[in-house]
Design an enzyme around this catalytic site. Structure first.
Site, PDB file in Angstrom:
ATOM      1  N   GLU A 214      18.627  -1.708  28.093  1.00  0.00           N
ATOM      2  CA  GLU A 214      18.699  -3.166  28.315  1.00  0.00           C
ATOM      3  C   GLU A 214      20.099  -3.588  27.894  1.00  0.00           C
ATOM      4  OE1 GLU A 214      16.355  -5.253  29.549  1.00  0.00           O
ATOM      5  OE2 GLU A 214      14.841  -3.698  29.828  1.00  0.00           O
ATOM      6  N   CYS A 248      22.262 -12.303  25.958  1.00  0.00           N
ATOM      7  CA  CYS A 248      22.636 -11.344  27.011  1.00  0.00           C
ATOM      8  C   CYS A 248      22.601 -11.974  28.396  1.00  0.00           C
ATOM      9  CB  CYS A 248      21.722 -10.130  26.956  1.00  0.00           C
ATOM     10  SG  CYS A 248      19.980 -10.563  27.092  1.00  0.00           S
TER      11      CYS A 248
HETATM   12  P1  NAD Z   1      25.708  -2.749  20.281  1.00  0.00           P
HETATM   13  O1  NAD Z   1      25.590  -1.927  21.530  1.00  0.00           O
HETATM   14  O2  NAD Z   1      26.977  -2.766  19.547  1.00  0.00           O
HETATM   15  O3  NAD Z   1      24.599  -2.302  19.204  1.00  0.00           O
HETATM   16  C1  NAD Z   1      23.210  -2.172  19.495  1.00  0.00           C
HETATM   17  C2  NAD Z   1      22.587  -1.126  18.596  1.00  0.00           C
HETATM   18  O4  NAD Z   1      23.235   0.113  18.828  1.00  0.00           O
HETATM   19  C3  NAD Z   1      22.691  -1.402  17.093  1.00  0.00           C
HETATM   20  O5  NAD Z   1      21.436  -1.105  16.495  1.00  0.00           O
HETATM   21  C4  NAD Z   1      23.772  -0.431  16.618  1.00  0.00           C
HETATM   22  O6  NAD Z   1      23.532   0.071  15.323  1.00  0.00           O
HETATM   23  C5  NAD Z   1      23.672   0.700  17.611  1.00  0.00           C
HETATM   24  N1  NAD Z   1      24.971   1.342  17.866  1.00  0.00           N
HETATM   25  C6  NAD Z   1      26.186   0.728  17.883  1.00  0.00           C
HETATM   26  N2  NAD Z   1      27.171   1.623  18.151  1.00  0.00           N
HETATM   27  C7  NAD Z   1      26.553   2.826  18.311  1.00  0.00           C
HETATM   28  C8  NAD Z   1      27.014   4.144  18.606  1.00  0.00           C
HETATM   29  N3  NAD Z   1      28.310   4.398  18.778  1.00  0.00           N
HETATM   30  N4  NAD Z   1      26.104   5.136  18.704  1.00  0.00           N
HETATM   31  C9  NAD Z   1      24.781   4.875  18.539  1.00  0.00           C
HETATM   32  N5  NAD Z   1      24.287   3.657  18.234  1.00  0.00           N
HETATM   33  C10 NAD Z   1      25.148   2.634  18.136  1.00  0.00           C
HETATM   34  O7  NAD Z   1      25.248  -4.186  20.747  1.00  0.00           O
HETATM   35  P2  NAD Z   1      25.260  -5.512  19.915  1.00  0.00           P
HETATM   36  O8  NAD Z   1      26.687  -5.909  19.625  1.00  0.00           O
HETATM   37  O9  NAD Z   1      24.295  -5.417  18.775  1.00  0.00           O
HETATM   38  O10 NAD Z   1      24.632  -6.522  20.990  1.00  0.00           O
HETATM   39  C11 NAD Z   1      25.392  -7.137  21.975  1.00  0.00           C
HETATM   40  C12 NAD Z   1      25.210  -6.517  23.334  1.00  0.00           C
HETATM   41  O11 NAD Z   1      23.825  -6.334  23.616  1.00  0.00           O
HETATM   42  C13 NAD Z   1      25.732  -7.411  24.440  1.00  0.00           C
HETATM   43  O12 NAD Z   1      26.413  -6.637  25.390  1.00  0.00           O
HETATM   44  C14 NAD Z   1      24.467  -7.999  25.047  1.00  0.00           C
HETATM   45  O13 NAD Z   1      24.605  -8.413  26.390  1.00  0.00           O
HETATM   46  C15 NAD Z   1      23.527  -6.872  24.893  1.00  0.00           C
HETATM   47  N6  NAD Z   1      22.163  -7.363  24.890  1.00  0.00           N
HETATM   48  C16 NAD Z   1      21.356  -7.070  25.922  1.00  0.00           C
HETATM   49  C17 NAD Z   1      20.065  -7.572  25.952  1.00  0.00           C
HETATM   50  C18 NAD Z   1      19.116  -7.278  27.073  1.00  0.00           C
HETATM   51  O14 NAD Z   1      17.935  -7.577  26.924  1.00  0.00           O
HETATM   52  N7  NAD Z   1      19.547  -6.716  28.191  1.00  0.00           N
HETATM   53  C19 NAD Z   1      19.606  -8.363  24.912  1.00  0.00           C
HETATM   54  C20 NAD Z   1      20.479  -8.638  23.862  1.00  0.00           C
HETATM   55  C21 NAD Z   1      21.748  -8.130  23.854  1.00  0.00           C
END
Ligand code: NAD
Length: 462
Positions: A214, A248
């Site tokens: 997602e 998002c």
């Molecule tokens: P992110 O991808 O930085 O982090 C999400 C999760 O991934 C966290 O739990 C984090 O610990 C983990 N993570 C981060 N870097 C990682 C790595 N290198 N390896 C493994 N795990 C890792 O996202 P964010 O900043 O928390 O959220 C923002 C993003 O999420 C935006 O792009 C937004 O559009 C998207 N988002 C999508 C939805 C949806 O339903 N499609 C909903 C909310 C947010």
């Protein structure tokens, strides 16, 4: 230390596999009881959850109920429908297969991993979990380390209410996520950014683990000249500035027909004033940016184009006013990545073909919004663009309909959830043929001599 953590996680997965193999989770009454327990735990802790989300994002209570605690409604919906979703379903069989019957059995996948982001830190952990429980899985949960207060409350709720051999919540940062991703799961459900989504998929590929991703992206909001400007402006301003744009599916950028641009921008300005007063920094209804890193990333966008509303910042409080920027070039930095903050760039178009090609020149978005009374143009948008979801004459609200699968397409994600789709995402649809010994047509068996003509006739190839 790293090796110890790895052992810990592989033991945890092992424990969950053992729990799964008891078959308890296959029992529908067990799943319903766990969903009820989850609901009860949320209700008992609703103040602690609200306090934590407020501490992370300064989110107003109204939005905490609307966008976080509303998940209890999804639990009720799931409990109401789970029996029919989990039922084996008979499908038609062709005549030549008489007297066999064909049935689809939804079965749980096993042990799943759910990784969630910080922007709706409670909702985006619980919502997929509801599907995982309903479908009869064990689950390991990894909330975002960035929304630390919510992560702590979630950890507390799960420690007190659930056996970690069934549902375990693991707190930690990127490192923890990476360690977890080394384990073999039966599905990884990830919500987060597109770049991290690629890392998750790569890790999953090593074990051939299916993924639901997602992700995010730049969701366009197109406003046609034939619209109701006041209502359109209100719905756009609400969708953009709720949670300070850290959504998002927030409208990322505005594509407006040149004929109504001035009126629409004036109306949006008026809405911002109505929602948050003369100084949104003083409004109790306006969220803050999650941290300094995101504040600085967003503040840099304020250099692009001409600010016509807002633009004020306060680094100490991670505050960025609801901002509208006009005359933004398509090459400007703000148009190169998902904004994920309260800044709305405006791009003017002359005819719909131009707007559609701006959308189609970019990766497929998670959501697309189109405001127009004209039915033909509405259909044109649906036919000529591709996005995870669409609202015609509204923003965001499509996620509130559990019957609509929610997910992206292309760069905005793989797979979907909400309502029955969540149940299906965490299930395997096992195809079963049941035959009997009553009839045994010899046609399929060798020797084939003299049988080809009959086969051709059955296949319609004669
Ligand atoms: P992110 O991808 O930085 O982090 C999400 C999760 O991934 C966290 O739990 C984090 O610990 C983990 N993570 C981060 N870097 C990682 C790595 N290198 N390896 C493994 N795990 C890792 O996202 P964010 O900043 O928390 O959220 C923002 C993003 O999420 C935006 O792009 C937004 O559009 C998207 N988002 C999508 C939805 C949806 O339903 N499609 C909903 C909310 C947010």
């Amino acid at each position: 230390m790293k090796a110890q953590v790895e052992v810990k996680f592989s033991q945890l997965v092992q424990q969950q596999r053992q729990f799964f193999s008891t078959g308890n989770t296959k029992d529908i009454s067990f799943r319903i009881a766990q969903l009820q327990l989850l609901k009860q735990a949320i209700l008992e802790n609703k103040q602690a959850i609200a306090n934590a989300v407020k501490a992370d994002l300064k989110k107003p209570d109204f939005e905490i109920y609307l966008t976080e605690l509303y998940v209890v409604k999804e639990i009720d919906y799931t409990i109401k429908h789970i029996k029919s979703w989990a039922k084996a379903k008979k499908v038609a069989t062709p005549l030549e297969q008489f007297p066999s019957s064909a049935i689809i059995y939804p079965e749980p996948l096993g042990v799943v991993l759910i990784i969630s982001p910080w922007n709706y830190p409670f909702n985006l952990m619980i919502l997929p979990l509801i599907g995982a429980i309903a479908a009869g899985n064990c689950a390991i949960l990894k909330p975002s380390e960035i929304s630390l207060h919510t992560s702590k409350v979630l950890a507390d709720i799960f420690q007190k209410n659930f056996d970690p051999a069934y549902i375990a919540l693991v707190e930690g940062g990127v490192e923890t996520s990476q360690q977890l991703l080394k384990e073999k799961f039966d599905r990884i459900f990830f919500t987060g950014g597109t770049n991290v989504g690629k890392i998750v998929m790569e890790a999953a590929a090593k074990h051939l683990t299916p993924v639901t991703l997602e992700l995010g992206g730049k969701s366009p909001c197109i406003v046609d000249a034939d619209t109701q400007i006041e209502i359109a402006a209100r719905r756009i301003a609400w969708g953009k500035f709720i949670n300070a744009g850290q959504t998002c599916i927030a409208p990322d950028y505005l594509l407006v027909n040149h004929n109504i641009k001035k009126d629409l921008l004036d109306a949006i300005k008026k809405c911002i004033q109505e929602f948050y007063g003369d100084d949104p920094a003083k409004s109790p209804d306006y969220t803050r940016i999650i941290n300094k890193k995101h504040f600085s990333r967003l503040a840099a966008f304020l250099k692009d184009g001409e600010i016509i509303v807002g633009g004020e910042t306060d680094a100490e409080n991670n505050y960025i006013a609801p901002t509208v920027i006009d005359n933004v070039s398509l090459d400007a930095p703000i148009m190169q990545e998902e904004i994920f903050g309260p800044i709305l760039p405006v791009i003017t178009y002359n005819d719909l073909t131009e707007a559609i090609s701006i959308v189609n020149d970019r990766p497929k978005p998670l959501a697309l919004y189109f405001f127009s009374k004209n039915k033909d143009r509405q259909e044109r948008i649906l036919r000529e663009t591709s996005s995870g979801g669409v609202c015609i004459n509204d923003t965001i609200m499509h996620i509130g309909i559990p019957e609509l699968p929610f997910g992206g397409v292309g760069d905005s994600g793989i797979g979907a959830y909400h309502g029955k789709t969540s149940f299906d995402t965490f299930s395997h649809q096992k195809s079963v043929l049941k035959n009997s010994f009553l009839v045994d047509m010899k046609l399929r068996y060798a020797p084939y001599q003299g049988k080809l003509n009959l086969l051709k006739r059955i296949l319609g190839l004669k």
